[in-house]
Motif scaffolding. Structure first.
Motif, PDB file in Angstrom:
ATOM      1  N   LYS A  94     -15.915  -6.954 -25.802  1.00 20.99           N
ATOM      2  CA  LYS A  94     -16.954  -7.943 -25.494  1.00 20.99           C
ATOM      3  C   LYS A  94     -16.957  -8.288 -24.001  1.00 20.99           C
ATOM      4  CE  LYS A  94     -17.285 -10.134 -30.019  1.00 20.99           C
ATOM      5  NZ  LYS A  94     -18.714  -9.759 -30.191  1.00 20.99           N
ATOM      6  N   ILE A  95     -15.837  -8.084 -23.367  1.00 19.20           N
ATOM      7  CA  ILE A  95     -15.737  -8.264 -21.919  1.00 19.20           C
ATOM      8  C   ILE A  95     -15.290  -6.941 -21.307  1.00 19.20           C
ATOM      9  CG2 ILE A  95     -14.610  -9.489 -20.024  1.00 19.20           C
ATOM     10  CD1 ILE A  95     -14.232 -11.865 -21.868  1.00 19.20           C
ATOM     11  N   LYS A  96     -16.075  -6.446 -20.369  1.00 16.02           N
ATOM     12  CA  LYS A  96     -15.747  -5.200 -19.682  1.00 16.02           C
ATOM     13  C   LYS A  96     -15.721  -5.456 -18.177  1.00 16.02           C
ATOM     14  CE  LYS A  96     -17.740  -2.127 -23.173  1.00 16.02           C
ATOM     15  NZ  LYS A  96     -18.722  -1.041 -23.434  1.00 16.02           N
ATOM     16  N   PHE A  97     -14.685  -4.936 -17.571  1.00 19.19           N
ATOM     17  CA  PHE A  97     -14.511  -5.151 -16.129  1.00 19.19           C
ATOM     18  C   PHE A  97     -14.174  -3.822 -15.462  1.00 19.19           C
ATOM     19  CE2 PHE A  97     -11.625  -5.991 -12.534  1.00 19.19           C
ATOM     20  CZ  PHE A  97     -12.485  -6.724 -11.727  1.00 19.19           C
ATOM     21  N   GLU A  98     -14.814  -3.575 -14.340  1.00 18.58           N
ATOM     22  CA  GLU A  98     -14.551  -2.379 -13.546  1.00 18.58           C
ATOM     23  C   GLU A  98     -14.328  -2.789 -12.097  1.00 18.58           C
ATOM     24  OE1 GLU A  98     -17.666   0.457 -13.862  1.00 18.58           O
ATOM     25  OE2 GLU A  98     -17.605   0.532 -16.058  1.00 18.58           O
ATOM     26  N   ALA A  99     -13.320  -2.215 -11.473  1.00 19.12           N
ATOM     27  CA  ALA A  99     -13.045  -2.444 -10.056  1.00 19.12           C
ATOM     28  C   ALA A  99     -12.829  -1.096  -9.389  1.00 19.12           C
ATOM     29  CB  ALA A  99     -11.817  -3.330  -9.868  1.00 19.12           C
ATOM     30  N   ASN A 100     -13.417  -0.945  -8.216  1.00 19.23           N
ATOM     31  CA  ASN A 100     -13.342   0.340  -7.535  1.00 19.23           C
ATOM     32  C   ASN A 100     -13.229   0.115  -6.025  1.00 19.23           C
ATOM     33  OD1 ASN A 100     -13.793   3.384  -8.145  1.00 19.23           O
ATOM     34  ND2 ASN A 100     -15.019   2.999  -6.317  1.00 19.23           N
ATOM     35  N   TYR A 101     -12.339   0.874  -5.403  1.00 17.63           N
ATOM     36  CA  TYR A 101     -12.208   0.839  -3.945  1.00 17.63           C
ATOM     37  C   TYR A 101     -12.286   2.267  -3.430  1.00 17.63           C
ATOM     38  CZ  TYR A 101     -10.257   0.509   0.737  1.00 17.63           C
ATOM     39  OH  TYR A 101     -10.072   0.608   2.094  1.00 17.63           O
ATOM     40  N   SER A 102     -13.136   2.485  -2.450  1.00 13.36           N
ATOM     41  CA  SER A 102     -13.290   3.824  -1.877  1.00 13.36           C
ATOM     42  C   SER A 102     -13.219   3.756  -0.361  1.00 13.36           C
ATOM     43  CB  SER A 102     -14.609   4.462  -2.311  1.00 13.36           C
ATOM     44  OG  SER A 102     -15.716   3.722  -1.832  1.00 13.36           O
ATOM     45  N   SER A 103     -12.614   4.779   0.204  1.00 13.52           N
ATOM     46  CA  SER A 103     -12.503   4.924   1.651  1.00 13.52           C
ATOM     47  C   SER A 103     -13.122   6.255   2.027  1.00 13.52           C
ATOM     48  CB  SER A 103     -11.031   4.878   2.078  1.00 13.52           C
ATOM     49  OG  SER A 103     -10.893   5.232   3.443  1.00 13.52           O
ATOM     50  N   ASN A 104     -14.129   6.203   2.888  1.00 10.96           N
ATOM     51  CA  ASN A 104     -14.882   7.395   3.241  1.00 10.96           C
ATOM     52  C   ASN A 104     -14.855   7.584   4.750  1.00 10.96           C
ATOM     53  OD1 ASN A 104     -17.453   8.817   4.101  1.00 10.96           O
ATOM     54  ND2 ASN A 104     -17.559   9.138   1.896  1.00 10.96           N
ATOM     55  N   ASN A 105     -14.273   8.683   5.208  1.00 12.01           N
ATOM     56  CA  ASN A 105     -14.226   9.015   6.632  1.00 12.01           C
ATOM     57  C   ASN A 105     -15.159  10.182   6.914  1.00 12.01           C
ATOM     58  OD1 ASN A 105     -12.259   7.122   6.710  1.00 12.01           O
ATOM     59  ND2 ASN A 105     -10.691   8.396   7.622  1.00 12.01           N
ATOM     60  N   VAL A 106     -16.042  10.008   7.875  1.00 12.24           N
ATOM     61  CA  VAL A 106     -16.954  11.073   8.293  1.00 12.24           C
ATOM     62  C   VAL A 106     -16.534  11.525   9.686  1.00 12.24           C
ATOM     63  CG1 VAL A 106     -19.351  11.754   8.648  1.00 12.24           C
ATOM     64  CG2 VAL A 106     -18.791  10.009   6.946  1.00 12.24           C
ATOM     65  N   GLU A 107     -16.138  12.774   9.801  1.00 13.72           N
ATOM     66  CA  GLU A 107     -15.655  13.321  11.063  1.00 13.72           C
ATOM     67  C   GLU A 107     -16.560  14.452  11.539  1.00 13.72           C
ATOM     68  OE1 GLU A 107     -11.656  14.536  10.380  1.00 13.72           O
ATOM     69  OE2 GLU A 107     -10.955  12.542   9.778  1.00 13.72           O
ATOM     70  N   ASP A 108     -16.431  14.775  12.814  1.00 12.33           N
ATOM     71  CA  ASP A 108     -17.193  15.879  13.428  1.00 12.33           C
ATOM     72  C   ASP A 108     -18.692  15.696  13.269  1.00 12.33           C
ATOM     73  OD1 ASP A 108     -14.849  17.201  14.210  1.00 12.33           O
ATOM     74  OD2 ASP A 108     -14.676  18.187  12.266  1.00 12.33           O
ATOM     75  N   MET A 109     -19.182  14.467  13.421  1.00  9.41           N
ATOM     76  CA  MET A 109     -20.621  14.225  13.322  1.00  9.41           C
ATOM     77  C   MET A 109     -21.345  14.940  14.464  1.00  9.41           C
ATOM     78  SD  MET A 109     -20.494  10.175  12.303  1.00  9.41           S
ATOM     79  CE  MET A 109     -22.276  10.009  12.154  1.00  9.41           C
ATOM     80  N   ILE A 110     -22.479  15.540  14.142  1.00  5.94           N
ATOM     81  CA  ILE A 110     -23.205  16.390  15.093  1.00  5.94           C
ATOM     82  C   ILE A 110     -24.235  15.561  15.847  1.00  5.94           C
ATOM     83  CG2 ILE A 110     -24.682  18.408  15.333  1.00  5.94           C
ATOM     84  CD1 ILE A 110     -23.389  19.470  12.743  1.00  5.94           C
ATOM     85  N   LEU A 111     -24.133  15.573  17.179  1.00  7.02           N
ATOM     86  CA  LEU A 111     -25.060  14.833  18.032  1.00  7.02           C
ATOM     87  C   LEU A 111     -25.662  15.767  19.076  1.00  7.02           C
ATOM     88  CD1 LEU A 111     -23.003  11.580  18.757  1.00  7.02           C
ATOM     89  CD2 LEU A 111     -24.622  12.000  16.892  1.00  7.02           C
TER      90      LEU A 111
END
Length: 453
Positions: free
Chosen positions: A279-296
């Motif tokens: 009857k009670i549902k709980f979700e927790a999420n942690y994400s770490s996203n690194n973007v490298e070598d971005m093209i400019l």
């Protein structure tokens, strides 16, 4: 008049083989061909044409996409406590585009072909790319409550640098349902579901860099006339063959053979919880996203013969917290009550930028630009702020003696600073959503809180 003719052709073929009941081989080929022709005719006297002398413009374009996919998958239960699913395969994508545009101006009034113009100009372009992907993935289920996943992908593209044609991207995942353990069976009805999960993955950018970004291109400039062979000075004074791309109005962009695709590295952990018969549902999420070598697209010294070139020159990260709470306090015949609350907070930060302290990106408003700069979120607003007293920090206002920023004799108008400042960001501090549903009677209410401000 304006006439448009569009033709499109689709085709897909597929085969499936099952040499063993738990092994399947699949092959698929698809073709998508698109052709478009636009013909525009402005009559002699039409003000939209140059000097009202008439225009004929014929534009043709075609795009072809073809892909070939081959996969081999297997799924087998080795015992009640161990099963394994796996897949290996490859995908090849070919893309080709062609375009041409021919214009005639100062035309005859009674003839609607390009040869009716005394001045003719045209351009054409062709582009081809090929992308190859090889992949393998396996998922093992142990004791029906532990799932382990591992995969690898190897991507290659003709748009990548000569020495960086292929790149490998691994992924791993784990999911453990603790509530299925024997020592928690007595807690059913109180704790019905307790699962922890984590994942790590890398991904590239198969569409970046774009076609020919690694190559120094050549372009021809001059008036187009297929009925004559003489060379005439073109716009901006350029003639013949010249290094660069597109028209003489654009930057001369040099190629960079060392360019490589952008790299996205993501780490994620989470927990799922179900209480009191779910009857009670709980979700927790942690994400770490690194973007490298971005093209400019960066400036380059003119002594090289170019104005700009593409380079892997930036990096940023995203940190995201997601919380979801679902409550189903009433679920009886004729009436159901569901309430869901969601909360998301994302922190974005540019951590690296080469070539300049700021880099302009598309967006913003008149007088304000969006930029990337280290230590700030991507796309912050950048412009002139209010002029402030150096001692008190208070805003300085015009006195009425024609001293406002536009030379008007307004009194009390805030004056703008001469320096460019970071004015703020369009990103909210957080987003939150409250959703209430009751199918019988039908009631649905939703609240959204976009920011803490």
């Amino acid at each position: 008049f304006f006439n448009q003719n569009v033709n499109r052709f689709f085709h897909s073929s597929e085969f499936t083989l099952n040499p063993i009941d738990w092994i399947k081989a699949t092959g698929r080929s698809c073709l998508d061909r698109y052709d478009q022709t636009n013909v525009e005719r402005l009559a002699v006297g039409a003000r939209a044409s140059l000097n009202s002398l008439g225009l004929i413009d014929v534009n043709r374009s075609s795009v072809s996409n073809y892909n070939l996919d081959l996969t081999l998958s297997a799924s087998h239960n080795f015992s009640d406590n161990f099963s394994l699913n796996g897949i290996i395969g490859q995908q090849v994508i070919w893309q080709e585009s062609n375009s041409s545009d021919v214009k005639a101006t100062s035309t005859l009034p009674f003839y609607d072909q390009i040869s009716a113009g005394s001045t003719k100009d045209g351009a054409s372009a062709n582009g081809k790319t090929k992308t190859v992907g090889l992949f393998a993935s396996a998922t093992a289920t142990i004791f029906q409550n532990l799932n382990l996943t591992a995969s690898i992908r190897r991507d290659g593209s003709s748009t990548f640098g000569k020495d960086n044609q292929f790149h490998n991207y691994p992924k791993f995942g784990i999911s453990y349902t603790l509530s299925d353990e024997s020592f928690m069976k007595d807690m059913k009805g109180t704790i019905d579901n307790l699962r922890i999960r984590g994942a790590y993955g890398e991904a590239g950018s198969p569409s970046l860099p774009g076609a020919y970004a690694t190559t120094s291109l050549y372009g021809t400039y001059g008036f187009f006339d297929p009925w004559g062979r003489d060379t005439k000075a073109s716009r901006n004074g350029f003639i013949g063959i010249r290094q660069g791309e597109l028209s003489g109005d654009n930057y001369i962009v040099g190629g960079n053979e060392n360019i490589q695709p952008e790299l996205n590295i993501e780490r994620e952990i989470g927990i799922d919880l179900g209480l009191f018969n779910n009857k009670i549902k709980f979700e927790a999420n942690y994400s770490s996203n690194n973007v490298e070598d971005m093209i400019l697209l960066l400036d380059i010294p003119a002594s090289t013969g170019y104005d700009k070139y593409y380079k892997n020159a930036a990096a940023m990260y995203n940190r995201t917290i997601e919380l979801n709470l679902g409550i189903n306090p009433v679920n009886i015949e004729g009436f159901t009550w569901n309430t869901n609350f969601g909360f998301t907070k994302t922190t974005n930060m540019v951590t690296k930028l080469e070539g300049s302290s700021t880099y302009g990106i598309n967006g913003a408003f008149t007088g304000v630009t969006n930029i990337a700069t280290p230590g700030q979120p991507l796309g912050v607003f950048y412009g002139r702020g209010w002029l402030r007293d150096s001692t008190t920090g208070k805003i300085i206002y015009s006195t009425g003696a024609a001293d406002d920023d536009y030379g008007n004799a307004y009194k009390g108008a805030p004056k703008l600073s001469t320096e460019l400042l970071i004015l703020g960001s369009s990103e909210p501090d957080f987003t939150a959503c409250l959703l209430y549903t009751s199918p019988s009677p039908r009631v649905r209410t939703r609240f959204r809180m976009p920011s803490s401000a």
